[in-house]
Structure formats: structure tokens, C-alpha cells
Design a protein around this motif. Structure first.
Motif, short mmCIF file in Angstrom:
data_model
loop_
_atom_site.label_atom_id
_atom_site.label_comp_id
_atom_site.label_asym_id
_atom_site.label_seq_id
_atom_site.Cartn_x
_atom_site.Cartn_y
_atom_site.Cartn_z
N LYS A 225 3.38 -14.84 -0.69
CA LYS A 225 4.31 -13.79 -1.10
C LYS A 225 4.93 -13.12 0.13
O LYS A 225 6.14 -12.85 0.16
CB LYS A 225 3.59 -12.75 -1.95
CG LYS A 225 4.52 -11.74 -2.59
CD LYS A 225 3.80 -10.89 -3.62
CE LYS A 225 4.76 -9.94 -4.32
NZ LYS A 225 4.09 -9.13 -5.35
N MET A 226 4.11 -12.89 1.16
CA MET A 226 4.61 -12.23 2.36
C MET A 226 5.58 -13.13 3.12
O MET A 226 6.58 -12.65 3.69
CB MET A 226 3.43 -11.84 3.26
CG MET A 226 3.75 -10.74 4.25
SD MET A 226 4.11 -9.17 3.44
CE MET A 226 5.64 -8.73 4.25
N LEU A 361 11.20 -2.94 4.08
CA LEU A 361 10.24 -3.93 4.59
C LEU A 361 8.86 -3.30 4.76
O LEU A 361 7.85 -3.91 4.40
CB LEU A 361 10.72 -4.50 5.93
CG LEU A 361 9.78 -5.55 6.58
CD1 LEU A 361 9.62 -6.76 5.67
CD2 LEU A 361 10.31 -5.96 7.95
N TYR A 362 8.83 -2.08 5.28
CA TYR A 362 7.55 -1.38 5.42
C TYR A 362 6.87 -1.23 4.05
O TYR A 362 5.67 -1.44 3.91
CB TYR A 362 7.75 -0.01 6.06
CG TYR A 362 6.51 0.85 6.08
CD1 TYR A 362 5.60 0.76 7.13
CD2 TYR A 362 6.22 1.73 5.03
CE1 TYR A 362 4.44 1.52 7.14
CE2 TYR A 362 5.07 2.49 5.02
CZ TYR A 362 4.19 2.39 6.08
OH TYR A 362 3.03 3.14 6.08
N GLY A 363 7.67 -0.85 3.04
CA GLY A 363 7.11 -0.69 1.70
C GLY A 363 6.51 -1.98 1.16
O GLY A 363 5.44 -1.97 0.55
N LYS A 364 7.19 -3.10 1.40
CA LYS A 364 6.68 -4.39 0.91
C LYS A 364 5.40 -4.80 1.65
O LYS A 364 4.48 -5.35 1.05
CB LYS A 364 7.75 -5.46 1.07
CG LYS A 364 8.95 -5.26 0.15
CD LYS A 364 10.09 -6.21 0.48
CE LYS A 364 11.31 -5.95 -0.40
NZ LYS A 364 12.47 -6.79 -0.03
N PHE A 370 -2.13 -3.27 0.28
CA PHE A 370 -2.82 -2.55 -0.80
C PHE A 370 -3.33 -3.53 -1.85
O PHE A 370 -4.46 -3.42 -2.33
CB PHE A 370 -1.87 -1.53 -1.43
CG PHE A 370 -2.52 -0.61 -2.41
CD1 PHE A 370 -3.20 0.51 -1.98
CD2 PHE A 370 -2.46 -0.87 -3.78
CE1 PHE A 370 -3.80 1.37 -2.88
CE2 PHE A 370 -3.06 -0.03 -4.70
CZ PHE A 370 -3.73 1.11 -4.24
N ALA A 371 -2.49 -4.51 -2.21
CA ALA A 371 -2.90 -5.53 -3.19
C ALA A 371 -4.07 -6.35 -2.68
O ALA A 371 -4.98 -6.71 -3.44
CB ALA A 371 -1.72 -6.44 -3.52
N MET A 404 1.24 0.80 -7.97
CA MET A 404 0.80 -0.41 -7.26
C MET A 404 -0.54 -0.91 -7.82
O MET A 404 -0.75 -2.12 -7.99
CB MET A 404 0.63 -0.11 -5.76
CG MET A 404 1.93 0.11 -5.02
SD MET A 404 1.60 0.30 -3.24
CE MET A 404 3.05 1.23 -2.75
N SER A 405 -1.44 0.02 -8.11
CA SER A 405 -2.75 -0.36 -8.66
C SER A 405 -2.60 -1.02 -10.02
O SER A 405 -3.21 -2.06 -10.30
CB SER A 405 -3.64 0.89 -8.78
OG SER A 405 -3.78 1.54 -7.55
#
Length: 773
Positions: A225-226, A361-364, A370-371, A404-405
């Protein structure tokens, strides 16, 4: 035969080993019945484990594990163990011939023979240190307790002062066996249950193994994904993939934690000295529900309220002491400064910026990190309010991390995820004076090392701290109730956001449902509700007793805790905090003290919302009625109902629809028992107006805010929300001792918008708040 241990083993157990017992009072918290036989179930026949258990049992007034039981004519060992000790080579587990199987079979036979017999099996787990170890792809969790004597000796040397004994909920042999008459099958069933217990215990107390930080960062960047994100960003920005990848690495270096078990042990030792120096005690309630959730294999998300920077350390410190895995904590990047940033990071903190809007980009990258934490099974903690409360009341939830959770859970719905609301309270919060300055318009100071040094200078008697755990929210069960087809049908973006907002409200309500009402906020609420903020000491004690009676009835339906000591002792505890004064038996506070006391009052005032509204309604209707006419119950419930919905929204209280009238009647009965009112059928007359006025005044500031907003709307119904907030602030100047907080006004305006009130309805609501009490 139980291992007795040598002379040296006993000396080590006595002078070197320091055990923490969880729960602190097993008799009460686990509801152990001393009138029924108790047999301890251990993973290994170890002299060190047994000696530590014996010492703990003596202190807790529990049966000695070395003393056999006499059950009718049969002599039974007080301990059942699954594995025997060994020096070098582990012995194979021969279940057919093993001692524990024989003991289980003996228990089974006895229960078939004696119908009144019901033995309690109490699994006990021992942790000599709780280092989960470095991540190993071959093994998800470390912490096997069936180790050799030499390994055990080394564990005691290195972690003897970090020893945890966990007593688990008793298993009724009678209930477990049921009606199965096959004693051998029953024995195997008991053995399987015990083996399952120990496996879960080590998982829940040690947690997942710690990843290598650099390797983890590389894994996040290398994930499929990244890599897609990097390619897309490269196309959009025109930068090479290598440059974008380097940025991602830099962001992860800024974000990611660097959890260290060894550092945690050392830092916890230091913290214990600090806590003992500044706090007279830390009171923890309802932790058993969390332990049960972790033992069920659930992945835990802790969502506490946020009152102080102390919160970051306090919860992790307590969870470790309660035998639970310390969480990875989401902290604002403003705390990532020397030396606090390194301490927080090695204690499990990961850092995030206040906003992702300017840097997608920082948010992604943050979401990917976090995931990863979530999917690896690490417990996570984040403050649902986003920042510290400057007023003492709960702030409207910030739903970013919660979203996100939830999204990560929906991607893998087979996972068992639970959210635990947590209430944190203090007798003294060192930042309150700073909060008052910020609310009066002073710019917030950026956190830095000099502030940390300043905090150390302020360390003094802070009274006590309180941590209450709320009822865990199971995400599967939540979505089953709210969206029954969520597994088959993907939720739309709007539907998902509605569910997240609703879930956030549930969490906030869960926090307030386990409020710790302590001495200072209780005395602050009474003092600020008194005329000119002063009253006689004897009247203060009488009002404290009245509030205790109300809290006793309120806490029956919630997890609220409150002081049960004598009113005199409660008063002295609050007075010792030096937030108000007593002179010639008169209790009072000056203007600055009253402003600060509003913060402490606001931490608990929501508990008294219904008694306060009911008192207000009784006084208002009594003043408006003809002489000696009395008040009808229907009038009272009608007036309270018109205001209650707005108060419930502001103070995050569960809606009373369906049980509202019953709650009002029950509270009127409490008022009657306290000699505040008299009943004559459905007619009420007041018998102690002055005490009712104190209860009513708990929400004086709230009603004043509502009155200001509504009166402005009645004058100009078409004004914008921004205009209304500014005008309300101007109107409240000089009328309210509480610093202005526009967030509270926004909540009320939002509720007015939700009700789609017309001008006549606004004027009707204003009339409910206009008459003098």
C-alpha cells in the motif's frame, strides 16, 4: 510432590523477590468464597513460584498453598500443576500418567460422589519480568513459564524485583463438569481449560514482541500500500520515487515509537518515587473488566479524557502495575522536545502533528504506521478530545484517530477489538493556572525543556489521582447493533462517518459514566453554589452528606465512584489542597480561587445535572405558583424535559428517553427522604429551599450561557453562528466567574440547529430559563 525449595530459595524469596499481586484484593474483586475449597492451578511445580504464592496468600488472608485440603474423607493437595520442574532437559508431557491428570480425575470423582461439593480452581500466573523480547517471525509471543531451574534462577536474579502474581477468576468445577459422567473426559476438559488460561495470560501480560525500530520503518515503507502511495505521490509532485521514499522514512523517524522494556522498568522505578512523592495515592477502579477483555484475546484501544500532561505517563504506569501491557500512546508532536521526547518515545509514545491538511503525504504515512501498530496487536492509547481540557469538562471528540482505528478494523473484521473509555482525575492539576490564562486570551506557551524544569520546581503535595476504567465497547457487537449488514455491504463514506461520530459520543458517555468524584471537586461544587461563595463549615458538612446520599443513588446505575468517608474527613482532604480557606468556621474563596475552582467543579458537575435541573424546576414552579398551591409532578417533569436534552449533549450523558419519568420520580423520592420536599399525592411542596438552591446552582453557569444565546436569538433570529458566539462572549463578561469557552457555546448552538427551532420555540425555551428562582 510440591517443590519445597532450599534454604537459599527461601532467603531469596524473602529478601530479594518483590511481588506485585493483581488484583490487589482477589477476595473482593474475584468474588472468592472462603467457605468453599480453593485449589490453585499453576503452570509449573516451581519452589520459587510456590514460595512467592505462599507469601502473597498470607498477606491476602487466602489459604496456604502448601497446606493440603480435607474434603470429606479425602486429602487433596491445595495445588495442581501442569508441568514438573526440570534442570536441563524438558520432560515430555505424558498426559495419561501425569500427576495433574490424576488430580483432575480425583476431583471429578469427588464431585460425582458429593452433590454439595463445588471446588474453586484458581489459576495463578507468575511473571518474573515481562519483557516480551525482540520480534521473531517464528514466534508471535514470548514468555513461556515452563522453563528450566537454571533459566528460572537467572530470571529471579535479573527480575526478582519485577515479579507479578496474577490471580484469575475462579473456575467452578461443578459448573465445568456439567452432567458428563465420564471422569476421564472431564479431567481432560479441566486440563484444556487450564492450559488455555496460561496461554492467554502470557499473551495479555507480555503482549506482542517488540519490533526493531529501523526494521519496522523499512517494513512500513516497503508495504504494498505504501509503495502505491509513493508512486502516486511521485507522479503528482514530479519528484523521483527515491526522494518520496526518503521523505516517508523521515516522517516515520519523526512519528514512530522506540519502545524499550528495560527503559520502562527503570523509568517506572523513577516514576514510582515521583508518584509517591507528589501523590498521596493513586486509586484505580473497574480494572477487572479490562483484564477480562485482554484475557479474551481482545486488542485494546484505551481512550481516556485528557486533563494534564501527567496523563501520558500515569495510565501506562498503572496498566503495567495492573499486569497489563503498556500501550503505544499517541502524543502531540509539541511534546517531542529534549528530554521529554526521548522519554515518551522509549515509553511507547508515537508522535503526530496537529493537522494533516497541509501535507497529505505525511497523513498517509501516519495512517500506514498506525494501521501497522493496530494489526500487530499492540494496545493503543489516544486522547479522544485531541488536547487537554482547559475548563475541566469533556471536550467534543476529535474523531481522526478513532476513524483510522475503525477503518483498520473494518479491513480485518475477524479481529476482536475493544475500546475502553478511561476517566482520569486529580485532586490537583498543575496546569490549571496556565489554563485560566489561556482562556483569558494569553497565548499558549510552546512546550520546552525549561517548562519541564519548572514543573519539577512545582512538585508538592498534589493529593490523590484517580483512574476509573469504563465498560469496554466491542466493535463487532457495536456494528452488529448499529449496522446489522456491515459485513456484507461496504458502508458509504457518510454512513461510516455517522457511525464514527456516534461511537465517539458513546466513548465520551462511557468516560463520564465512570467519573471519580473526589473531595476537592465536590467541595468546590458546593462552595461555588453558595451565596457569595461562602458558607459556614457546619453547613458545608451537611451539604456534603446530602451529596453523598445523592451519589449513592446515582452510582447504583453507573460506575461512578465517590468518597464514602465522613463529611469531616472529605472536607479536610479538600481543605489541604489550599484552593479555598476557612476562618472562624466560615468557608470561602476569593475571586482568583473561585475561577480556579470552576475547573475542578466542572470535572464532576455532570453527575449532578438531573438533581440540579429538578431543583431548579421545583424552585421556579414554586415561585410562579399561587400561595400554598403546591407543584404538580407533571409540571416538574415537563420543565425538566425541555432542558435536559441540551444538558445531556453538553455533558455527554446517555439519553434518558424511555426511563426519564422513572428517573425523575426516583430522584423525587430521594429528595423526600432527605427532607427537601413533601409529597401529597401528585402535589409537591418544598421544605428546604436553601438546600435546593445549592443543588440548582450547580448548573447556574450552564443556564446563564443558554439564556444569553437564546435572548440574542430572540432579538435577531437570523444571525450567523460566528456572530452569535462573539455576541454571547460580550454578554457574559462580568456575569460569569467561569472563563469563556466557545466550544461549549458551539455545542449548544449545534443542538439548537439539530432541533430546527423556530422563533416561537426559542422564546418558549427562553421562558423556561428566565424566571427568578
Amino acid at each position: 510432590m510440591l517443590a519445597k525449595g532450599s534454604f537459599w530459595s527461601r532467603m531469596v524469596s524473602r529478601f530479594w523477590v518483590k511481588s506485585v499481586v493483581v488484583p490487589q484484593n482477589p477476595l473482593v474483586e474475584l468474588k472468592l468464597d472462603l467457605s468453599r475449597p480453593i485449589i490453585y492451578v499453576l503452570d509449573q511445580n516451581s519452589a520459587n513460584d510456590l514460595l512467592a504464592l505462599q507469601k502473597a496468600c498470607r498477606e491476602l488472608a487466602l489459604p496456604d498453598p502448601y497446606l493440603p485440603l480435607q474434603v470429606h474423607d479425602t486429602r487433596l493437595s491445595a495445588v495442581i500443576y501442569l508441568h514438573d520442574w526440570y534442570l536441563f532437559i524438558k520432560k515430555p508431557l505424558q498426559q495419561e500418567q501425569s500427576t495433574y491428570l490424576q488430580q483432575y480425575q480425583q476431583l471429578s470423582d469427588l464431585h460425582q460422589q458429593y452433590a454439595d461439593l463445588d471446588v474453586q480452581l484458581v489459576p495463578v500466573t507468575f511473571f518474573w519480568g515481562r519483557n516480551p523480547g525482540v520480534q521473531n517471525p517464528r514466534q508471535a509471543f514470548s514468555g513461556n513459564s515452563n522453563i528450566s531451574c537454571l533459566q528460572k534462577a537467572w530470571s529471579i536474579i535479573t527480575a526478582g524485583n519485577d515479579h507479578l502474581i496474577r490471580f484469575n477468576a475462579p473456575i467452578s468445577v461443578k459448573m465445568l463438569l456439567g452432567k458428563n459422567n465420564n471422569s476421564k473426559q472431564q479431567a481432560y476438559k479441566l486440563a484444556r481449560v487450564a492450559l488455555h488460561y496460561f496461554t492467554i495470560q502470557h499473551r495479555s501480560s507480555r503482549g506482542p514482541q517488540i519490533p526493531n525500530r529501523k526494521k519496522m520503518i523499512n517494513q512500513v515503507v516497503a508495504s504494498e500500500k505504501m509503495q502505491q502511495i509513493i508512486k502516486q505521490q511521485s507522479i503528482e509532485s514530479g519528484e523521483s520515487e527515491a526522494v518520496v521514499s526518503k521523505k516517508c522514512h523521515a516522517y516515520l523517524e519523526e512519528i514512530s515509537s522506540n519502545f524499550s522494556y528495560r527503559f520502562l522498568r527503570v523509568f517506572r522505578f523513577i516514576l514510582s518515587k515521583v508518584w509517591n512523592g507528589i501523590y498521596q495515592g493513586i486509586e484505580v477502579n473497574h480494572a477487572q473488566a479490562v483484564r477480562e477483555a485482554t484475557q479474551s484475546g481482545a486488542e485494546i484501544i484505551y481512550m481516556p479524557c485528557h486533563r494534564s500532561h501527567m496523563d501520558y505517563l500515569l495510565l501506562s504506569y498503572l496498566l503495567y502495575g495492573e499486569g497489563l501491557v503498556p500501550p503505544h500512546v499517541a502524543a502531540g508532536v509539541n511534546l517531542n522536545f529534549f528530554p521529554a521526547g526521548g522519554i515518551f518515545r522509549r515509553s511507547g509514545a508515537f508522535f503526530l502533528r496537529r493537522s494533516f491538511k497541509d501535507n497529505p503525504l505525511y497523513g498517509k504515512v501516519f495512517k500506514a504506521y498506525f494501521a501497522m501498530l493496530f494489526k500487530q496487536g499492540y494496545p493503543i492509547e489516544f486522547f479522544t478530545e485531541g488536547g487537554r481540557s482547559r475548563t475541566g469538562r469533556l471536550l467534543p471528540a476529535k474523531t481522526g484517530l478513532l476513524a483510522m482505528s475503525v477503518q483498520t478494523f473494518l479491513d480485518q473484521p475477524e479481529r476482536n477489538v475493544m475500546i475502553v473509555p478511561v476517566y482520569i482525575g486529580y485532586d490537583h492539576i498543575m496546569e490549571v493556572s496556565t489554563y485560566m490564562k489561556e482562556l483569558s486570551g494569553q497565548k499558549k506557551e510552546k512546550e520546552n525543556a525549561w517548562q519541564v524544569l519548572g514543573i519539577f520546581k512545582k512538585l508538592q503535595n498534589f493529593g490523590r489521582a484517580f483512574v476509573n476504567f469504563g465498560e469496554p465497547i466491542n466493535l463487532k457487537q457495536y456494528f452488529d447493533q448499529q449496522q446489522p449488514n456491515w459485513r456484507e455491504q461496504i458502508l458509504s463514506e457518510q454512513a461510516l462517518q455517522r457511525q464514527i461520530n456516534h461511537l465517539a459520543d458513546n466513548v465520551m458517555q462511557g468516560i463520564n459514566q465512570v467519573t471519580a468524584v473526589n473531595a476537592l471537586p465536590l467541595c468546590a461544587a458546593i462552595l461555588l453554589s453558595s451565596v457569595n461563595h461562602q458558607l459556614g463549615k457546619q453547613r458545608m458538612l451537611t451539604l456534603l452528606r446530602l451529596h453523598q446520599q445523592l451519589l449513592a443513588s446515582i452510582s447504583d446505575n453507573a460506575g461512578i465512584t465517590y468518597p464514602t468517608q465522613s463529611p469531616e474527613l472529605i472536607y479536610q482532604q479538600a481543605l489541604a489542597m489550599n484552593k479555598f480557606s476557612e476562618s472562624n468556621h466560615v468557608v470561602s474563596c476569593d475571586h482568583q480561587q473561585s475561577t480556579h475552582l470552576t475547573y475542578y467543579r466542572n470535572t464532576v458537575v455532570h453527575v449532578f445535572t438531573l438533581p440540579s435541573l429538578l431543583s431548579y424546576a421545583l424552585i421556579k414552579l414554586s415561585n410562579e405558583s399561587t400561595e400554598n398551591a403546591g407543584i404538580n409532578v407533571v409540571q416538574v417533569t415537563g420543565l425538566v424535559a425541555k432542558l435536559l436534552g441540551f444538558v445531556e449533549a453538553e455533558y455527554f450523558l446517555k439519553a434518558t428517553s424511555g426511563i426519564f419519568e422513572k428517573r425523575v420520580i426516583d430522584l423525587l423520592v430521594e429528595f423526600k427522604a432527605a427532607n427537601l420536599i413533601r409529597f401529597d399525592g401528585n402535589i409537591i411542596t418544598l421544605s428546604n429551599v436553601s438546600f435546593l438552591q445549592v443543588l440548582s446552582a450547580h448548573l447556574n453557569e450552564t443556564r446563564l450561557r443558554y439564556h444569553c444565546v437564546l435572548s440574542l436569538l430572540s432579538e435577531k433570529f437570523t444571525q450567523t453562528n460566528e456572530e452569535l458566539i462573539i455576541a454571547t462572549k460580550d454578554k457574559l463578561i462580568g456575569k460569569s466567574i467561569e472563563p469563556f469557552d466557545e466550544k461549549v457555546i458551539k455545542v449548544f448552538i449545534k443542538q439548537l440547529d439539530r432541533h430546527n427551532l423556530t422563533l416561537p420555540q426559542v422564546e418558549e425555551l427562553l421562558a423556561c430559563l428566565s424566571a427568578k428562582e
